[in-house]
Write an enzyme that holds these catalytic residues in place. Sequence first.
Site, PDB file in Angstrom:
ATOM      1  CB  CYS A   1      73.799  22.386  42.482  1.00 33.64           C
ATOM      2  SG  CYS A   1      73.820  23.644  41.126  1.00 33.64           S
TER       3      CYS A   1
ATOM      4  CG  HIS B   1      76.710  20.603  39.767  1.00 29.67           C
ATOM      5  ND1 HIS B   1      76.850  20.161  38.376  1.00 29.67           N
ATOM      6  CD2 HIS B   1      76.513  21.800  40.605  1.00 29.67           C
ATOM      7  CE1 HIS B   1      75.360  21.147  38.178  1.00 29.67           C
ATOM      8  NE2 HIS B   1      75.598  22.136  39.284  1.00 29.67           N
TER       9      HIS B   1
HETATM   10  P1  NAP Z   1      64.032  25.190  33.721  1.00 27.78           P
HETATM   11  O1  NAP Z   1      63.958  23.814  33.185  1.00 27.78           O
HETATM   12  O2  NAP Z   1      64.224  26.283  32.599  1.00 27.78           O
HETATM   13  O3  NAP Z   1      62.607  25.752  34.182  1.00 27.78           O
HETATM   14  C1  NAP Z   1      61.985  26.908  34.441  1.00 27.78           C
HETATM   15  C2  NAP Z   1      60.149  26.650  35.413  1.00 27.78           C
HETATM   16  O4  NAP Z   1      59.951  27.918  35.353  1.00 27.78           O
HETATM   17  C3  NAP Z   1      59.161  25.886  33.868  1.00 27.78           C
HETATM   18  O5  NAP Z   1      58.727  25.102  35.056  1.00 27.78           O
HETATM   19  C4  NAP Z   1      59.258  27.062  34.039  1.00 27.78           C
HETATM   20  O6  NAP Z   1      57.321  27.127  33.552  1.00 27.78           O
HETATM   21  C5  NAP Z   1      58.665  28.187  35.253  1.00 27.78           C
HETATM   22  N1  NAP Z   1      58.806  29.519  34.280  1.00 27.78           N
HETATM   23  C6  NAP Z   1      59.372  30.139  33.597  1.00 27.78           C
HETATM   24  N2  NAP Z   1      58.776  30.749  33.963  1.00 27.78           N
HETATM   25  C7  NAP Z   1      57.539  31.595  34.671  1.00 27.78           C
HETATM   26  C8  NAP Z   1      56.799  32.159  34.364  1.00 27.78           C
HETATM   27  N3  NAP Z   1      56.999  33.613  34.207  1.00 27.78           N
HETATM   28  N4  NAP Z   1      55.658  32.445  35.654  1.00 27.78           N
HETATM   29  C9  NAP Z   1      55.614  30.947  36.276  1.00 27.78           C
HETATM   30  N5  NAP Z   1      56.678  30.011  35.538  1.00 27.78           N
HETATM   31  C10 NAP Z   1      57.520  30.003  34.818  1.00 27.78           C
HETATM   32  O7  NAP Z   1      64.788  26.129  34.523  1.00 27.78           O
HETATM   33  P2  NAP Z   1      65.633  25.231  35.794  1.00 27.78           P
HETATM   34  O8  NAP Z   1      66.746  24.688  35.588  1.00 27.78           O
HETATM   35  O9  NAP Z   1      64.965  24.025  36.790  1.00 27.78           O
HETATM   36  O10 NAP Z   1      65.394  25.983  37.322  1.00 27.78           O
HETATM   37  C11 NAP Z   1      64.099  26.409  38.112  1.00 27.78           C
HETATM   38  C12 NAP Z   1      65.121  27.368  39.283  1.00 27.78           C
HETATM   39  O11 NAP Z   1      66.138  26.613  40.291  1.00 27.78           O
HETATM   40  C13 NAP Z   1      66.023  29.193  38.788  1.00 27.78           C
HETATM   41  O12 NAP Z   1      65.958  29.509  40.183  1.00 27.78           O
HETATM   42  C14 NAP Z   1      66.997  28.174  39.742  1.00 27.78           C
HETATM   43  O13 NAP Z   1      68.321  29.124  39.768  1.00 27.78           O
HETATM   44  C15 NAP Z   1      67.049  26.843  40.788  1.00 27.78           C
HETATM   45  N6  NAP Z   1      67.965  26.751  41.247  1.00 27.78           N
HETATM   46  C16 NAP Z   1      68.704  25.990  42.144  1.00 27.78           C
HETATM   47  C17 NAP Z   1      69.909  24.794  42.006  1.00 27.78           C
HETATM   48  C18 NAP Z   1      69.634  24.631  43.373  1.00 27.78           C
HETATM   49  O14 NAP Z   1      71.394  25.387  43.245  1.00 27.78           O
HETATM   50  N7  NAP Z   1      69.892  24.902  44.059  1.00 27.78           N
HETATM   51  C19 NAP Z   1      70.007  24.095  40.437  1.00 27.78           C
HETATM   52  C20 NAP Z   1      69.048  24.603  39.045  1.00 27.78           C
HETATM   53  C21 NAP Z   1      68.274  25.996  39.390  1.00 27.78           C
HETATM   54  P3  NAP Z   1      57.110  26.794  32.050  1.00 27.78           P
HETATM   55  O15 NAP Z   1      57.847  25.302  31.484  1.00 27.78           O
HETATM   56  O16 NAP Z   1      55.645  26.661  31.922  1.00 27.78           O
HETATM   57  O17 NAP Z   1      57.841  27.838  31.039  1.00 27.78           O
HETATM   58  N1  12T Z   2      72.833  30.214  36.892  1.00 27.32           N
HETATM   59  O1  12T Z   2      70.423  28.740  42.126  1.00 27.32           O
HETATM   60  O2  12T Z   2      73.437  27.932  35.966  1.00 27.32           O
HETATM   61  O3  12T Z   2      71.711  29.719  42.210  1.00 27.32           O
HETATM   62  O4  12T Z   2      74.164  25.995  36.686  1.00 27.32           O
HETATM   63  C1  12T Z   2      72.042  26.951  39.910  1.00 27.32           C
HETATM   64  C2  12T Z   2      72.622  26.506  38.945  1.00 27.32           C
HETATM   65  C3  12T Z   2      71.654  29.924  39.555  1.00 27.32           C
HETATM   66  C4  12T Z   2      71.091  29.049  41.611  1.00 27.32           C
HETATM   67  C5  12T Z   2      73.021  27.058  36.914  1.00 27.32           C
HETATM   68  C6  12T Z   2      72.148  29.121  38.473  1.00 27.32           C
HETATM   69  C7  12T Z   2      71.790  29.031  40.441  1.00 27.32           C
HETATM   70  C8  12T Z   2      72.675  27.897  38.213  1.00 27.32           C
END
Ligand code: NAP
Ligand code: 12T
Length: 333
Positions: free
Chosen positions: A128, A241
């Site tokens: 992000c 951010h």
């Molecule tokens: P989050 O709110 O904690 O959501 C996690 C999601 O993953 C939920 O839908 C959860 O399902 C699912 N999940 C977790 N463990 C799982 C498993 N074993 N099997 C299947 N599904 C599972 O996290 P988030 O902030 O959305 O972030 C998710 C991902 O996006 C991370 O990889 C993070 O690094 C990435 N991300 C990227 C950016 C970016 O910079 N582009 C920004 C933020 C996050 P349940 O509801 O069933 O637990």
């Molecule tokens: N730890 O997509 O914590 O690599 O804000 C994005 C956001 C990892 C990533 C965070 C993180 C990622 C966070």
Amino acid sequence: MEKTVAVVGATGAVGMEMVRTLERRRFPVKRLVPIASERSRNRTVNFRGQAVPVEALSEDNIPAVDIALFSAGADRSRQYAHLFVGKGAVVIDNSSAFRMDADVPLVVPEVNAHAIKAHRGIIANPNCSTIQMVQALKPLHDAARIRRVVVSTYQAVSGAGRRAIAELTEQTKACLENRPVECDVFPHRIAFNVLPHIDAFERNGYTKEEMKMVNETQKIMEDDSIAVTATTARVPVYRGHCESVNVEFEKDISPDEARRILADFPGVCVIDDPANNGYPLATEADGDERTFVGRIRRDFTVRSGLNMWIVSDNLLKGAALNAVQIAERLFVQ
Ligand code: NAP
Ligand code: 12T
């Protein structure tokens, strides 16, 4: 042609925004397949007025879809992305799992859409903080060639997921009510605090989040000569951010030229009116698809340099929107 779209991690902070962004931008979805963990088996996701049942992710039951948007953590991406590709999907992955792999394009469509076509099944969405920064850096680099970037971030808690959002609320209430504060997601209290620590520390003294900004910027801009150094901090903000970015250029570039160039760049909105207290704010970026740039001014300590302030919604352009825009470039335009 309408496409079958899986969202892996559909119940999470990013996944929910992916579903909403597909709907808002009228992506031609034939069928949405929301997927999460076993914990979410009985849940539904709202899409176009319908409650769509959430499926549990399992190696024995990989659906054949056209597109899979992954946001369920890097471990799930490593375990499952190739299985979806094997079933014919193009995977657009939001995690850090594949970003620096040589055969995986790392894409911000306004900056390097041309890289998409080299994909071999997986396309990575950058971090992000990187996405919003390169949106401003790219047109300035084309105009005046960037030598060095010094960035400090002020990152919202939603970047760390659903539980982090709840932790800020709980801790804020506890503080205001003079109750003891519990820390679970963050290593220290985030309410009424600033933590100079995002993701894990590396042996070189930087955090992984800081090194992502260095390495991903060079890959997306296709120029390893751009020197980047970063400090990333967490602030008690839900969404949006902010970044203080100092840029040194090879050629001269004035603040007025930079404002003109940035205002013409797709996805960027310049708000730079200090006389009227006009500058980008997290509260204004929340829910907006654009990246905002302001406080553009000369760095008088170098021959050619600028300082600026960049703000974007980390769950939209920083994650869900950028992923959907990649899908649009693949299948819609
Ligand atoms: P989050 O709110 O904690 O959501 C996690 C999601 O993953 C939920 O839908 C959860 O399902 C699912 N999940 C977790 N463990 C799982 C498993 N074993 N099997 C299947 N599904 C599972 O996290 P988030 O902030 O959305 O972030 C998710 C991902 O996006 C991370 O990889 C993070 O690094 C990435 N991300 C990227 C950016 C970016 O910079 N582009 C920004 C933020 C996050 P349940 O509801 O069933 O637990
Ligand atoms: N730890 O997509 O914590 O690599 O804000 C994005 C956001 C990892 C990533 C965070 C993180 C990622 C966070």
